[in-house]
Design an enzyme around this catalytic site. Structure first.
Site, PDB file in Angstrom:
ATOM      1  N   LEU A  14     112.598  49.210  46.262  1.00 15.02           N
ATOM      2  CA  LEU A  14     111.693  50.329  46.004  1.00 15.02           C
ATOM      3  C   LEU A  14     110.628  50.453  47.087  1.00 15.02           C
ATOM      4  O   LEU A  14     109.755  51.322  46.997  1.00 15.02           O
ATOM      5  CB  LEU A  14     111.015  50.142  44.637  1.00 15.02           C
ATOM      6  CG  LEU A  14     111.925  50.237  43.416  1.00 15.02           C
ATOM      7  CD1 LEU A  14     111.128  50.025  42.140  1.00 15.02           C
ATOM      8  CD2 LEU A  14     112.653  51.567  43.373  1.00 15.02           C
ATOM      9  N   LYS A  64     113.206  36.129  55.326  1.00 19.39           N
ATOM     10  CA  LYS A  64     111.785  35.758  55.377  1.00 19.39           C
ATOM     11  C   LYS A  64     111.527  34.553  56.279  1.00 19.39           C
ATOM     12  O   LYS A  64     110.529  34.522  57.011  1.00 19.39           O
ATOM     13  CB  LYS A  64     111.258  35.501  53.969  1.00 19.39           C
ATOM     14  CG  LYS A  64     111.149  36.761  53.124  1.00 19.39           C
ATOM     15  CD  LYS A  64     110.468  36.491  51.796  1.00 19.39           C
ATOM     16  CE  LYS A  64     110.300  37.784  51.006  1.00 19.39           C
ATOM     17  NZ  LYS A  64     109.560  37.587  49.743  1.00 19.39           N
ATOM     18  N   ASN A  85     106.869  38.083  54.998  1.00 18.21           N
ATOM     19  CA  ASN A  85     107.472  39.284  54.403  1.00 18.21           C
ATOM     20  C   ASN A  85     107.069  40.535  55.172  1.00 18.21           C
ATOM     21  O   ASN A  85     107.371  41.647  54.744  1.00 18.21           O
ATOM     22  CB  ASN A  85     107.079  39.426  52.931  1.00 18.21           C
ATOM     23  CG  ASN A  85     105.668  39.923  52.750  1.00 18.21           C
ATOM     24  OD1 ASN A  85     104.771  39.610  53.547  1.00 18.21           O
ATOM     25  ND2 ASN A  85     105.431  40.694  51.707  1.00 18.21           N
ATOM     26  N   ASP A 100     102.908  38.566  50.339  1.00 17.46           N
ATOM     27  CA  ASP A 100     103.400  38.164  49.020  1.00 17.46           C
ATOM     28  C   ASP A 100     102.317  37.433  48.222  1.00 17.46           C
ATOM     29  O   ASP A 100     102.234  37.564  47.002  1.00 17.46           O
ATOM     30  CB  ASP A 100     104.621  37.252  49.151  1.00 17.46           C
ATOM     31  CG  ASP A 100     105.906  38.021  49.400  1.00 17.46           C
ATOM     32  OD1 ASP A 100     105.974  39.200  49.016  1.00 17.46           O
ATOM     33  OD2 ASP A 100     106.845  37.442  49.970  1.00 17.46           O
ATOM     34  N   GLY A 123     111.711  27.770  40.719  1.00 22.07           N
ATOM     35  CA  GLY A 123     112.306  28.062  42.015  1.00 22.07           C
ATOM     36  C   GLY A 123     111.518  27.401  43.120  1.00 22.07           C
ATOM     37  O   GLY A 123     110.393  26.922  42.901  1.00 22.07           O
ATOM     38  N   ALA A 124     112.111  27.355  44.328  1.00 28.10           N
ATOM     39  CA  ALA A 124     111.446  26.638  45.415  1.00 28.10           C
ATOM     40  C   ALA A 124     111.619  27.313  46.774  1.00 28.10           C
ATOM     41  O   ALA A 124     111.463  26.674  47.805  1.00 28.10           O
ATOM     42  CB  ALA A 124     111.975  25.207  45.490  1.00 28.10           C
ATOM     43  N   GLY A 125     111.924  28.602  46.782  1.00 30.80           N
ATOM     44  CA  GLY A 125     112.102  29.314  48.039  1.00 30.80           C
ATOM     45  C   GLY A 125     110.794  29.836  48.608  1.00 30.80           C
ATOM     46  O   GLY A 125     109.702  29.416  48.212  1.00 30.80           O
TER      47      GLY A 125
END
Length: 263
Positions: A14, A64, A85, A100, A123-125
Site C-alpha cells: 500500500l 532490507k 527500509n 520502521d 520473530g527475529a528479522g
C-alpha cells in the site's frame, strides 16, 4: 522526480497509495511513485543504473539487509539494526535510513502504550530489530524474544545488548503463554497459525505488523481473549509519513495520507 517501493513480492504493498496521496496533497505534480519487484541480489545492479530523477526508495523484504550493504552512506539507526527500509539519493550517492522504528513507536503510542518495562517480540528479522528498538525507546528493560529457531536470534540479541536491554530467548513451540503485557509480532503470514495458538490474556496489547486480511488470525485470538490489538496498517502509515518527509523535504500531509488509507 521518481520514487518507488522495492521488494519481492511487492504487488500487495500500500506504499504507492500513501506516497501518491502525499505528492498530490503537496502539489508535487512532477513526482511519481511505483512498485518494483526486486530481489536482494538485484539491488546493486538496479541502483547503479538509475538516473538522477530517482530520489528515493521504500525498501521491504527481502531487500532490507541488502539496502545497508549497497548504500554509500548508512545512518546510525540502520547501522545498528543491520537493516534499512529507506534509500535516499544524496550528493554522495545513496543513503540508507530506517523509519520502521518510528512506525512501530508511533503505532504503539497511539494504541495506548506510552511506556513499557517488559515486552516480547515474535520473530527475529530486521523488522523485529526495529520493533525492539522502538520498545527500548518506550522504556523496555526486558524483551522476550520468541522464535522458531533460537540460533537465528543473534542479530536481534546484538541490537538489544547495544541498547542495554535484557533479553530472554524462547522457542515458539515451547512458549505457551507470554507474560509480557506488550507484544509485537513480526511473524509473516505463513507463521500466523503458530503464534495465534499461544495463550493470550485479557489486558495484553499485541501489535501485529501484518495488515493484509485484518484482523489476522493472531489479532482475532487476542481479541477473543480480551486483549487489545494494533494493526500493522499503523506501522505502515507512520513509517511512510517519515519517508515522505525524507524524500521530498516537505512536511508529510498527514490528513491526506490518512484519508487515502481509510478509503
Amino acid at each position: 522526480m521518481r520514487a518507488a517501493v522495492l521488494g519481492r513480492p511487492v504487488g500487495h504493498s500500500l506504499s504507492p497509495l500513501l506516497h501518491r496521496a502525499a505528492y498530490a496533497a503537496l502539489g508535487l505534480d512532477d513526482w511519481s511513485y511505483d512498485a518494483l519487484d526486486v530481489g536482494a541480489e538485484d539491488l546493486p545492479v538496479l541502483l547503479a543504473g538509475l538516473g538522477p530523477e530517482w530520489r528515493g526508495f521504500s525498501v521491504t523484504m527481502p531487500c532490507k539487509q541488502a539496502a545497508v550493504a549497497v548504500a554509500d552512506e548508512v545512518d546510525q539507526l540502520p547501522r545498528l539494526l543491520g537493516a534499512a527500509n529507506t534509500l535516499l539519493r544524496t550528493d554522495a550517492g545513496w543513503r540508507a535510513e530506517n523509519t520502521d522504528v518510528t512506525g512501530v513507536g508511533m503505532a504503539l503510542q497511539l494504541g495506548g502504550v506510552e511506556r513499557v518495562e517488559h515486552a516480547a517480540v515474535l520473530g527475529a528479522g530486521g523488522t523485529a530489530a526495529a520493533a525492539a528498538t522502538a520498545l527500548a525507546s518506550l522504556g523496555a528493560q526486558q524483551v522476550d524474544v520468541v522464535v522458531r529457531e533460537p540460533a537465528r536470534a543473534g542479530d536481534l540479541l546484538r541490537v538489544l545488548g547495544a541498547l542495554g536491554v535484557s533479553a530472554d530467548v524462547q522457542r515458539l513451540d515451547r512458549a505457551g503463554s507470554l507474560t509480557a503485557p506488550v507484544v509485537v509480532s513480526t511473524v509473516p503470514a505463513s507463521g500466523q497459525a503458530a503464534v495465534a495458538d499461544l495463550t493470550w490474556w485479557r489486558g495484553q496489547t499485541v501489535l501485529d505488523v501484518l495488515y493484509a486480511g485484518w484482523p489476522t488470525p493472531l489479532a482475532q485470538r487476542v481479541q477473543a481473549a480480551g486483549g487489545r490489538t494494533i494493526s500493522g496498517l499503523e506501522v505502515l502509515f507512520w513509517q511512510a509519513t517519515a519517508q515522505v518527509e525524507l524524500m521530498t523535504g516537505r512536511p508529510a500531509p498527514i490528513e491526506a495520507m490518512r484519508a487515502a488509507l481509510d478509503a
